[in-house]
Every structure is written in structure tokens, then in C-alpha cells.
Design a protein around this motif. Structure first.
Motif, mmCIF file in Angstrom:
data_model
loop_
_atom_site.group_PDB
_atom_site.id
_atom_site.type_symbol
_atom_site.label_atom_id
_atom_site.label_comp_id
_atom_site.label_asym_id
_atom_site.label_seq_id
_atom_site.Cartn_x
_atom_site.Cartn_y
_atom_site.Cartn_z
ATOM 1 N N GLU A 10 12.823 0.922 24.282
ATOM 2 C CA GLU A 10 11.478 0.735 24.799
ATOM 3 C C GLU A 10 10.495 1.919 24.621
ATOM 4 O O GLU A 10 9.330 1.653 24.494
ATOM 5 C CB GLU A 10 12.082 0.728 26.408
ATOM 6 C CG GLU A 10 12.688 -0.537 26.738
ATOM 7 C CD GLU A 10 13.060 -0.678 28.227
ATOM 8 O OE1 GLU A 10 12.404 -1.363 29.072
ATOM 9 O OE2 GLU A 10 14.273 -0.041 28.624
ATOM 10 N N LEU A 27 13.049 8.884 31.916
ATOM 11 C CA LEU A 27 13.041 7.413 31.196
ATOM 12 C C LEU A 27 14.529 6.983 31.278
ATOM 13 O O LEU A 27 14.998 5.795 31.490
ATOM 14 C CB LEU A 27 12.673 7.596 29.990
ATOM 15 C CG LEU A 27 10.964 7.606 29.790
ATOM 16 C CD1 LEU A 27 10.614 8.096 28.247
ATOM 17 C CD2 LEU A 27 10.294 6.175 30.274
ATOM 18 N N ARG A 32 15.773 3.095 30.790
ATOM 19 C CA ARG A 32 14.819 2.573 29.826
ATOM 20 C C ARG A 32 15.645 3.020 28.451
ATOM 21 O O ARG A 32 16.039 4.259 28.440
ATOM 22 C CB ARG A 32 13.401 3.240 29.842
ATOM 23 C CG ARG A 32 12.748 2.906 30.859
ATOM 24 C CD ARG A 32 12.249 1.406 30.999
ATOM 25 N NE ARG A 32 11.325 0.903 31.943
ATOM 26 C CZ ARG A 32 10.891 -0.276 32.178
ATOM 27 N NH1 ARG A 32 11.370 -1.142 31.379
ATOM 28 N NH2 ARG A 32 10.256 -0.449 33.285
ATOM 29 N N ARG A 33 15.611 2.094 27.707
ATOM 30 C CA ARG A 33 16.343 2.574 26.295
ATOM 31 C C ARG A 33 15.473 3.499 25.506
ATOM 32 O O ARG A 33 14.440 3.091 25.142
ATOM 33 C CB ARG A 33 16.718 1.197 25.571
ATOM 34 C CG ARG A 33 17.569 1.349 24.508
ATOM 35 C CD ARG A 33 18.323 0.276 23.593
ATOM 36 N NE ARG A 33 19.063 0.721 22.545
ATOM 37 C CZ ARG A 33 19.066 0.531 21.176
ATOM 38 N NH1 ARG A 33 17.876 -0.227 20.992
ATOM 39 N NH2 ARG A 33 19.695 0.593 20.693
ATOM 40 N N THR A 34 15.989 4.826 25.430
ATOM 41 C CA THR A 34 14.959 5.644 25.117
ATOM 42 C C THR A 34 15.887 6.502 23.682
ATOM 43 O O THR A 34 16.994 6.592 23.626
ATOM 44 C CB THR A 34 14.865 6.688 26.114
ATOM 45 O OG1 THR A 34 14.048 6.060 27.196
ATOM 46 C CG2 THR A 34 13.847 7.748 25.444
ATOM 47 N N ASN A 299 7.317 4.499 32.723
ATOM 48 C CA ASN A 299 8.444 3.698 33.117
ATOM 49 C C ASN A 299 7.733 2.718 34.110
ATOM 50 O O ASN A 299 7.531 1.669 34.167
ATOM 51 C CB ASN A 299 9.337 4.507 34.124
ATOM 52 C CG ASN A 299 10.077 3.483 34.776
ATOM 53 O OD1 ASN A 299 10.695 2.759 34.390
ATOM 54 N ND2 ASN A 299 10.443 3.571 36.140
ATOM 55 N N LEU A 302 5.445 -0.047 32.391
ATOM 56 C CA LEU A 302 6.182 -0.776 31.428
ATOM 57 C C LEU A 302 6.942 -2.017 32.512
ATOM 58 O O LEU A 302 6.849 -3.048 32.529
ATOM 59 C CB LEU A 302 7.730 -0.189 30.869
ATOM 60 C CG LEU A 302 7.178 0.443 29.711
ATOM 61 C CD1 LEU A 302 8.377 1.161 29.003
ATOM 62 C CD2 LEU A 302 6.765 -0.472 28.632
#
Length: 311
Positions: A10, A27, A32-34, A299, A302
Motif C-alpha cells: 500500500e 502506517l 497498512r502493508r508498508t 492512511n 487511502l
């Protein structure tokens, strides 16, 4: 031919300093995939300690980053030791890494900082972060009341000479390659009022003995005994990725930096800048704050984008 798999995230954060790690922490906690891409070249490596960060005053920069990496890992944030060498956009972003790997991201944080280019004077680079310093707020307390020299790099160095007089009343301002005629009447009056001695003439080298700075030698051979030298490096913003994406920049006295809104959002939709990638004066605590702010706004952005897509 085997097709190379491109992993998708993401958010990709480029830069693993205070700004990048702070954005990644927010995040990660927001699920959130970070991914953090870190080349491992923090600007403050030469410094043994960092100051002015509430609750972390005196901590080593390396220790600070190590704790930050541990914290982001708790929330599933990935970190890779690599360098981002290119970025393209076709809706989402594709970031090419020096290792040959490429990753996709819906949003991008550029926290690549800046690089210091030091004056080409023998002894300066060798002693930088020890008894050659640049920021009185970072180091002034530790060297207070010692004999200071200030090595001019531009006429703006007058400001540095005036500032360091807060920490020592024994300050000598070496004009080096700056002509005395380049100083304004106000500059000269303020320097005199602060008790700063102005010395014209090119500096040939710093005098180092027994692993300590002992003085400043001019081109004519004159040596001025000094214990500490302050100088302002030339700041080189590491903003190549933003340039590749066509971000707008603005000129400042310290170089060209991206135009950003209060959250760090650049003129490129979906791309945020944080830390010294967005400005010269971002200290560690400011960089961490900017990274936090960027992470929170990413965040939220999104979330709203995904909700609106369901309507």
C-alpha cells in the motif's frame, strides 16, 4: 524466460531515518502493508550523540534508528537494505531498487534526506562531528565556553557566527573565501556587538594534534588557536526520485526543495516528502513529526479513496 515477480504494497517509504521510520510506524499501526527501503546512509552518522529530542536527548543516532527498526517490525512493516534508483507511475508507483528488485505502491513517501558537502579544507572532513560542527542547537551545549572558530562558506555564515556566540564569548570568524566587502554594515555592527573577531584571509588547514583540534592555520602561515570550529556544509538534497516524477520545486537559500502542503504532500498526487527531503532545517525531532503527519494523512486518504470506490 521467467517473469520477475513485483511485490505490491500500500505504501513504500524510501529512506529509513527518523522521518521514514516515523511514517512507517504510523502506517504499520494503521494496518497498512508498508515497505521501508533504506540505503543505510543517515546524515548524522558522524555524530556520537543527538540532542534536543525530548526523552532521547544524548542518545546515539545509531541506537535511535535501531530502536525505530524494532518498533516498526512489531507492526509487520518490512524493511529492506537497498537503494531506490528509479520510479515510474502508471496509476500506482513502481520503484526500482539497486538489487534488481522492483516493488509496487499505491502511495509513496520520499524521506531520502540530504548529503552534506563540506568545505575543501584539510582537517574539516576528518573532524566533522567531533570538534568540527555545524549546528549549535545540536552541539553547542557540549562545547560551551570553548574557543570557537567559524569557517565562512558564504556571506550567510555571518548568521552562524552570531548564533554560536550564545554558547561562547570567544568566537573568531574566519572569512576564508568571503570578502569583507561582502558583509553588510549591519553584519559588521552585529558581529562587533557580539564580540566576534573577524579574520580575513584564506584558511589553509585545521591544525590537529593528539587527535584534537588545536587551531586554524591561514594561507599566510598564521595560526589561531581554536578548540572547536563551526562551519555550514553545502546541503545537497537527495530528491532525485521526486525529480523523476516531475514534482514542483522551489529555490531556497539552501538549495531546491519540493513544494509541499502542510502534510508533506508534493505536487505529485500520492507522493509525500518528509524530513530533510522537504527542507534544510528539519532536525531529527522535526523529521519524526513530519513523518508521523505524512503517515496519518496517507492512511486517511487511502481510507476515503477506498470507501468512495464502493459508492
Amino acid at each position: 524466460m521467467t517473469e520477475k515477480h513485483t511485490e505490491s504494497y500500500e505504501v513504500v517509504v524510501v529512506g529509513g531515518g527518523a522521518a521514514g521510520l516515523s511514517a512507517a510506524l504510523v502506517l504499520g499501526r494503521a494496518r497498512r502493508r508498508t515497505l521501508v527501503v533504506d540505503a543505510g546512509e543517515p546524515r548524522n552518522t558522524p555524530s556520537a550523540h543527538m540532542q534536543g529530542y525530548l526523552s532521547r536527548d544524548g542518545m546515539s543516532p545509531a541506537g535511535f534508528l535501531a530502536v525505530g527498526r524494532e518498533e516498526i517490525a512489531r507492526y509487520g512493516v518490512e524493511l529492506v537494505r537497498d537503494r531506490a534508483v528509479d520510479v515510474t507511475r502508471d496509476g500506482d508507483f513502481t520503484v526500482a531498487l539497486a538489487s534488481g528488485r522492483s516493488v509496487r505502491a499505491r502511495r509513496l513517501v520520499v524521506a531520502t534526506g540530504l548529503r552534506d558537502e563540506l568545505p575543501d579544507v584539510p582537517g574539516v572532513a576528518e573532524r566533522f562531528g567531533n570538534d568540527v560542527l555545524h549546528c549549535p542547537y545540536c552541539h553547542g551545549w557540549e562545547v560551551r565556553d570553548q574557543a570557537f572558530g567559524v569557517l565562512a562558506t558564504t556571506p550567510l555564515s555571518v548568521h552562524q557566527a552570531l548564533m554560536v556566540s550564545q554558547w561562547s564569548k570567544d568566537v573568531t570568524f574566519f572569512l576564508h573565501e568571503v570578502a569583507e566587502s561582502d558583509l553588510s554594515d549591519d553584519d559588521l555592527r552585529r558581529l562587533a556587538a557580539a564580540g566576534v573577531k573577524v579574520v580575513p584571509g584564506e584558511v589553509a588547514e585545521l591544525v590537529i594534534e593528539d587527535d584534537r583540534l588545536r587551531g586554524v592555520r591561514l594561507a599566510d602561515g598564521t595560526v589561531h588557536a581554536r578548540e572547536v570550529v563551526f562551519t555550514a556544509p553545502r546541503a545537497l538534497p537527495q530528491t532525485g526520485l521526486l525529480q523523476k516524477l516531475g514534482a514542483d520545486f522551489q529555490e531556497t537559500p539552501f538549495g531546491a526543495y519540493p513544494v509541499v502542503d502542510p502534510t508533506g504532500l508534493t505536487s505529485v498526487p500520492g507522493v509525500w516528502a518528509a524530513g530533510n527531503a522537504m527542507g534544510f532545517a528539519e532536525q531529527v525531532i522535526n523529521a519524526a513529526s513530519g513523518g508521523y503527519r505524512a503517515g496519518a494523512f496517507i492512511n486517511g486518504e487511502l481510507l476515503m479513496t477506498d470507501l468512495d470506490a464502493t459508492l
